[in-house]
Design an enzyme around this catalytic site. Structure first.
Site, PDB file in Angstrom:
ATOM      1  N   GLU A 154      -4.878   4.624  -0.669  1.00 46.46           N
ATOM      2  CA  GLU A 154      -3.737   3.724  -0.416  1.00 46.46           C
ATOM      3  C   GLU A 154      -3.043   4.125   0.891  1.00 46.46           C
ATOM      4  O   GLU A 154      -2.591   3.268   1.652  1.00 46.46           O
ATOM      5  CB  GLU A 154      -2.727   3.770  -1.563  1.00 46.46           C
ATOM      6  N   GLU A 198      -2.351  -4.837  -7.458  1.00 46.75           N
ATOM      7  CA  GLU A 198      -3.674  -4.645  -6.840  1.00 46.75           C
ATOM      8  C   GLU A 198      -4.481  -5.938  -6.769  1.00 46.75           C
ATOM      9  O   GLU A 198      -5.141  -6.221  -5.774  1.00 46.75           O
ATOM     10  CB  GLU A 198      -4.517  -3.665  -7.674  1.00 46.75           C
ATOM     11  N   HIS A 218      -5.102   2.852   3.703  1.00 47.27           N
ATOM     12  CA  HIS A 218      -4.868   1.410   3.846  1.00 47.27           C
ATOM     13  C   HIS A 218      -3.575   1.167   4.617  1.00 47.27           C
ATOM     14  O   HIS A 218      -3.539   0.401   5.578  1.00 47.27           O
ATOM     15  CB  HIS A 218      -4.736   0.728   2.475  1.00 47.27           C
ATOM     16  N   GLU A 248      -9.366  -2.241  -3.385  1.00 46.60           N
ATOM     17  CA  GLU A 248      -8.405  -2.769  -4.364  1.00 46.60           C
ATOM     18  C   GLU A 248      -9.134  -3.347  -5.578  1.00 46.60           C
ATOM     19  O   GLU A 248      -8.642  -3.285  -6.697  1.00 46.60           O
ATOM     20  CB  GLU A 248      -7.501  -3.845  -3.752  1.00 46.60           C
ATOM     21  N   TYR A 291      -2.955  -0.655   8.866  1.00 47.92           N
ATOM     22  CA  TYR A 291      -2.174  -1.775   9.411  1.00 47.92           C
ATOM     23  C   TYR A 291      -1.437  -1.332  10.674  1.00 47.92           C
ATOM     24  O   TYR A 291      -1.300  -2.092  11.629  1.00 47.92           O
ATOM     25  CB  TYR A 291      -1.168  -2.297   8.383  1.00 47.92           C
ATOM     26  N   HIS A 317      -9.827  -0.413  -7.699  1.00 40.79           N
ATOM     27  CA  HIS A 317      -8.576   0.086  -8.282  1.00 40.79           C
ATOM     28  C   HIS A 317      -8.129  -0.801  -9.450  1.00 40.79           C
ATOM     29  O   HIS A 317      -7.769  -0.304 -10.519  1.00 40.79           O
ATOM     30  CB  HIS A 317      -7.447   0.102  -7.238  1.00 40.79           C
ATOM     31  N   ASP A 347       0.824  -1.209   0.000  1.00 41.79           N
ATOM     32  CA  ASP A 347       0.000   0.000   0.000  1.00 41.79           C
ATOM     33  C   ASP A 347       0.858   1.258   0.000  1.00 41.79           C
ATOM     34  O   ASP A 347       0.487   2.263  -0.603  1.00 41.79           O
ATOM     35  CB  ASP A 347      -0.965  -0.019   1.193  1.00 41.79           C
TER      36      ASP A 347
HETATM   37 MN   MN3 Z   1      -4.474  -0.249  -1.138  1.00 36.56          MN
HETATM   38 MN   MN3 Z   2      -5.018  -0.038  -4.541  1.00 34.37          MN
END
Ligand code: MN3
Ligand code: MN3
Length: 324
Positions: free
Chosen positions: A96, A160, A99, A194, A103, A197, A65
């Site tokens: 992104e 992706e 994302h 994703e 984490y 994307h 990401d």
């Molecule tokens: Mn992502």
């Molecule tokens: Mn993506």
């Protein structure tokens, strides 16, 4: 004089970009909307080996990401001419970063700062992760022609729609068994993004490809095969390295091949690997329609929003067909 034109949304640049813009906005979420604390009790039931795999999986996903947010979306965006398409790529790039940050929120919930530092040190020195970064980044940084733009888009779709799934496997498997379900919900939200994307960039890639000569197309067909092989071989090495301690490597490899086929479908290409049986728990996990009534009508579980249905037809979302 600049080549950039003021974006005029009252004159669509194409028939799908505004739908993708709306879809991306509708899906915007933040990591603190998910009650991650719920996973603490589940986390302590995992064995130290399982915890280690889980942390590394998230470390590898963070890297992907980060790469998409820092290079993939912005560098492709710069080389796409339509200002409306630039807008969509910019918004996807922003997601992104969310994302990647999510984490870190999972780490902050489950482990100490020192323990999460170690995961990042591992990811930043893991030879498989570094190699995929070098390969993909090489395409992003070398866009000089329609052919190299196409290859950068292909690299992006492979990342992706395929590379992410070696990492998604474990959270999906655990969530399917009722473990780490809050983190699993973050993974669901990321997967849903994703998917869009991969579809959008796949659509742009098909258009670039369609405008090239047959000669160029034939050369690119060979280059796509070569890139697929390089990325698959590297990802297979990563998968075995990561999952062998818990004996899941063969299952994850099958899932990886399945998703490489899906990436190829996003690019309008024939599949490469034969059909194989995927663990139904994991397959069910990527079928977001089983968790939310309508893939495009909700932001997340229990969070409903007004809809603007996008006429997506790609096999990316036709997971049910694959099950049957
Ligand atoms: Mn992502
Ligand atoms: Mn993506």
């Amino acid at each position: 004089m600049t080549n950039l034109k003021a974006v005029n949304w009252n004159r669509p640049d194409d028939e799908y970009t505004e739908d993708f813009l709306n879809q991306n906005f509708m899906q915007i979420w933040r990591e603190h909307e998910i009650p991650l604390d719920d996973d603490k009790m589940s986390w302590i039931t995992l064995s130290p080996t399982e915890q280690d795999v889980y942390k590394k999986v998230l470390g590898g996903l963070t890297f992907l990401d980060t790469e998409q947010g820092a290079e993939g979306m912005p560098l492709i965006m710069q080389r796409v001419e339509s200002p409306q398409r630039k807008a969509v790529l910019g918004i996807m790039g922003a997601m992104e970063h969310i994302h990647a940050k999510s984490y870190s929120s999972i780490f902050a919930t489950l482990v100490s700062a020192e323990e999460s530092d170690k995961v990042f040190e591992w990811a930043d020195s893991n030879p498989f992760i570094q190699r995929k970064g070098t390969i993909i980044s090489g395409y992003y940084r070398n866009i000089q022609s329609p052919e190299s733009l196409y290859m950068a888009m292909v690299a992006s779709v492979f990342l992706e729609s395929a590379l992410f799934y070696s990492g998604f496997y474990y959270p999906l498997l655990l969530a399917g068994h009722g473990k780490m379900t809050a983190s699993g919900e973050i993974i669901d939200l990321i997967m849903r993004d994703e998917a869009v994307h991969g579809q959008y960039i796949g659509t742009l890639a098909r258009e670039v490809y369609g405008e090239l000569s047959h000669e160029s197309q034939a050369a690119l067909d060979r280059e796509v095969e070569t890139l697929l092989r390089r990325l698959y071989d590297n990802e297979a090495g990563y998968t075995v390295d990561l999952y062998a301690p818990i004996g899941l490597e063969e299952d994850v490899l099958r899932f990886l091949r399945y998703n490489f086929n899906r990436a190829l479908m996003n690019l309008g290409r024939p599949t490469h690997f034969p059909d194989e049986e995927i663990n139904p728990v994991v397959l069910n996990g990527i079928d977001t329609s089983t968790k939310i009534h309508d893939f495009f009508s909700k932001k997340g579980n229990g969070y409903q929003k007004a809809v603007n249905i996008v006429p997506l037809t790609d096999a990316d979302f036709c997971v049910e067909e694959a099950i049957n």
